[in-house]
Scaffold this active site. Structure first.
Site, PDB file in Angstrom:
ATOM      1  N   ARG A   1     -10.921  -0.534  -6.396  1.00 26.75           N
ATOM      2  CA  ARG A   1     -10.853   0.116  -5.045  1.00 26.75           C
ATOM      3  C   ARG A   1     -10.523  -0.696  -3.945  1.00 26.75           C
ATOM      4  O   ARG A   1     -11.565  -1.766  -3.832  1.00 26.75           O
ATOM      5  CB  ARG A   1     -11.820   1.141  -4.774  1.00 26.75           C
ATOM      6  CG  ARG A   1     -11.803   1.926  -3.588  1.00 26.75           C
ATOM      7  CD  ARG A   1     -13.051   2.756  -3.330  1.00 26.75           C
ATOM      8  NE  ARG A   1     -13.037   3.240  -1.974  1.00 26.75           N
ATOM      9  CZ  ARG A   1     -12.690   4.031  -1.401  1.00 26.75           C
ATOM     10  NH1 ARG A   1     -11.598   4.930  -1.885  1.00 26.75           N
ATOM     11  NH2 ARG A   1     -12.708   4.419  -0.182  1.00 26.75           N
TER      12      ARG A   1
ATOM     13  N   GLN B   1      -6.665   6.150  -4.617  1.00 26.26           N
ATOM     14  CA  GLN B   1      -6.281   7.571  -4.740  1.00 26.26           C
ATOM     15  C   GLN B   1      -7.645   8.222  -5.047  1.00 26.26           C
ATOM     16  O   GLN B   1      -7.494   8.703  -6.131  1.00 26.26           O
ATOM     17  CB  GLN B   1      -5.170   7.777  -5.843  1.00 26.26           C
ATOM     18  CG  GLN B   1      -3.705   7.116  -5.461  1.00 26.26           C
ATOM     19  CD  GLN B   1      -3.336   7.874  -4.113  1.00 26.26           C
ATOM     20  OE1 GLN B   1      -3.683   9.159  -3.835  1.00 26.26           O
ATOM     21  NE2 GLN B   1      -2.654   7.376  -2.988  1.00 26.26           N
TER      22      GLN B   1
ATOM     23  N   ASP C   1       0.862  -1.320   0.024  1.00 27.02           N
ATOM     24  CA  ASP C   1      -0.067   0.038   0.046  1.00 27.02           C
ATOM     25  C   ASP C   1       0.915   1.108   0.192  1.00 27.02           C
ATOM     26  O   ASP C   1       2.032   1.012   0.428  1.00 27.02           O
ATOM     27  CB  ASP C   1      -0.972   0.030   1.321  1.00 27.02           C
ATOM     28  CG  ASP C   1      -1.726   1.160   1.774  1.00 27.02           C
ATOM     29  OD1 ASP C   1      -1.582   1.734   2.685  1.00 27.02           O
ATOM     30  OD2 ASP C   1      -2.095   1.769   0.743  1.00 27.02           O
ATOM     31  N   ARG C   2       0.522   2.429  -0.375  1.00 26.37           N
ATOM     32  CA  ARG C   2       1.219   3.493  -0.319  1.00 26.37           C
ATOM     33  C   ARG C   2       1.183   4.437   0.770  1.00 26.37           C
ATOM     34  O   ARG C   2       2.059   4.505   1.737  1.00 26.37           O
ATOM     35  CB  ARG C   2       1.107   4.501  -1.875  1.00 26.37           C
ATOM     36  CG  ARG C   2       2.243   5.501  -1.969  1.00 26.37           C
ATOM     37  CD  ARG C   2       1.804   6.487  -3.035  1.00 26.37           C
ATOM     38  NE  ARG C   2       0.818   7.536  -2.290  1.00 26.37           N
ATOM     39  CZ  ARG C   2       0.202   8.414  -2.881  1.00 26.37           C
ATOM     40  NH1 ARG C   2       0.263   8.779  -4.315  1.00 26.37           N
ATOM     41  NH2 ARG C   2      -0.488   9.500  -2.012  1.00 26.37           N
ATOM     42  N   ASP C   3      -0.024   5.235   0.858  1.00 26.79           N
ATOM     43  CA  ASP C   3      -0.077   6.115   2.095  1.00 26.79           C
ATOM     44  C   ASP C   3      -0.173   5.325   3.376  1.00 26.79           C
ATOM     45  O   ASP C   3      -0.969   4.458   3.616  1.00 26.79           O
ATOM     46  CB  ASP C   3      -1.325   7.071   1.769  1.00 26.79           C
ATOM     47  CG  ASP C   3      -1.191   7.906   0.522  1.00 26.79           C
ATOM     48  OD1 ASP C   3      -2.279   8.225  -0.052  1.00 26.79           O
ATOM     49  OD2 ASP C   3      -0.299   8.077   0.021  1.00 26.79           O
TER      50      ASP C   3
ATOM     51  N   SER D   1      -2.348  11.400   5.460  1.00 25.65           N
ATOM     52  CA  SER D   1      -3.264  12.593   6.150  1.00 25.65           C
ATOM     53  C   SER D   1      -4.412  12.323   5.955  1.00 25.65           C
ATOM     54  O   SER D   1      -4.889  11.884   4.906  1.00 25.65           O
ATOM     55  CB  SER D   1      -2.559  13.821   5.464  1.00 25.65           C
ATOM     56  OG  SER D   1      -3.553  14.919   5.670  1.00 25.65           O
ATOM     57  N   ASP D   2      -5.285  12.808   6.968  1.00 25.55           N
ATOM     58  CA  ASP D   2      -6.727  12.707   6.616  1.00 25.55           C
ATOM     59  C   ASP D   2      -7.070  13.676   5.653  1.00 25.55           C
ATOM     60  O   ASP D   2      -8.434  13.632   5.117  1.00 25.55           O
ATOM     61  CB  ASP D   2      -7.455  13.020   7.953  1.00 25.55           C
ATOM     62  CG  ASP D   2      -7.383  11.637   9.017  1.00 25.55           C
ATOM     63  OD1 ASP D   2      -7.445  11.882  10.391  1.00 25.55           O
ATOM     64  OD2 ASP D   2      -7.033  10.748   8.468  1.00 25.55           O
ATOM     65  N   ALA D   3      -6.234  14.664   5.404  1.00 16.93           N
ATOM     66  CA  ALA D   3      -6.545  15.781   4.473  1.00 16.93           C
ATOM     67  C   ALA D   3      -6.067  15.125   3.088  1.00 16.93           C
ATOM     68  O   ALA D   3      -5.960  15.851   1.912  1.00 16.93           O
ATOM     69  CB  ALA D   3      -5.827  17.117   4.848  1.00 16.93           C
ATOM     70  N   TYR D   4      -5.746  13.994   2.895  1.00 15.85           N
ATOM     71  CA  TYR D   4      -5.105  13.450   1.686  1.00 15.85           C
ATOM     72  C   TYR D   4      -3.695  13.973   1.376  1.00 15.85           C
ATOM     73  O   TYR D   4      -3.255  14.932   1.753  1.00 15.85           O
ATOM     74  CB  TYR D   4      -6.070  13.734   0.415  1.00 15.85           C
ATOM     75  CG  TYR D   4      -7.357  12.933   0.760  1.00 15.85           C
ATOM     76  CD1 TYR D   4      -8.369  13.504   1.460  1.00 15.85           C
ATOM     77  CD2 TYR D   4      -7.847  11.703   0.034  1.00 15.85           C
ATOM     78  CE1 TYR D   4      -9.722  12.780   1.812  1.00 15.85           C
ATOM     79  CE2 TYR D   4      -9.033  11.235   0.033  1.00 15.85           C
ATOM     80  CZ  TYR D   4      -9.840  11.736   1.273  1.00 15.85           C
ATOM     81  OH  TYR D   4     -11.147  10.908   1.264  1.00 15.85           O
TER      82      TYR D   4
END
Ligand code: GMZ
Ligand code: MG
Ligand code: ZN
Length: 179
Positions: free
Chosen positions: A102, A54, A9-11, A18-21
């Site tokens: 997804r 994403q 996985d990446r993030d 971040s919860d803000a992407y």
């Protein structure tokens, strides 16, 4: 010779989440030791692929050129350490589009397996979210949770049976390279 394939996985696994992407290359900051871990795995003969949701694309927070720039940065940093990153697959869709890629759907994992012409059985898929682990389980891969990113929150949830847990990607690299 069986391909030594590791899917990440990446993030929250490779870079801070971040919860803000993560909306720009500037916001895309590697977690401590993650670049080195990928380079060491690559130099030890592992193929390291990436499967990342994403939905920020569908939400209009950033565009494909920006996403590609983040992935170019990842490849550049790993190459500086003598390693390389394999196929990066992303799902640009929103939660309500009903796509097949997804996570927790396993579509991206299947795409990676088809690309390398390997079976997914027992291939380690490393993530920080429950959806990552469920995607792995759906295709009989090995779910692996890291405590970085959202991992500690995920650890408090009911995990798929057999999920392995590590502190971070560096610990996973040490395990795979030295065992
Ligand atoms: O961890 P990976 O799959 O590499 O990427 C996760 C990101 O796409 C974003 O996924 C979002 O979930 P929703 O897509 O809004 O449900 C949120 O969790 C964000 O905090 C996160 O940055
Ligand atoms: Mg994640
Ligand atoms: Zn999708």
């Amino acid at each position: 010779m069986l391909l030594k394939l590791l899917i990440l996985d990446r993030d929250g696994v490779i870079n801070y989440d971040s919860d803000a992407y993560i909306k720009s290359v500037e916001e895309w900051i590697p977690l401590p030791g993650s670049i080195e871990a990928i380079a060491q795995l690559s130099k030890a003969g592992w193929t390291v692929a990436v499967a990342t949701n994403q939905s920020g694309i569908a939400r209009g927070y950033y565009d494909l050129a920006t996403l590609d720039a983040m992935h170019a940065r990842l490849r550049e940093l790993v190459a500086e350490q003598g390693g390389e990153v394999g196929l990066i697959v992303y799902c640009p869709h929103g939660p309500d589009e009903g796509c097949d890629c997804r996570k927790p759907k396993p579509g991206m994992l299947k795409t990676i397996a088809q690309h390398y012409n390997v079976a997914l059985t027992n291939v380690w898929f490393v993530g920080d979210s429950l959806g990552d682990l469920e995607a792995a389980k759906a295709v009989d891969s090995q779910p692996v949770l890291v405590k970085t990113g959202k991992g500690e929150k995920t650890q408090a949830k009911t995990l798929p049976v057999g999920t392995l847990i590590f502190d971070d990607l560096a610990a996973i690299a040490a395990e795979l390279i030295h065992n």
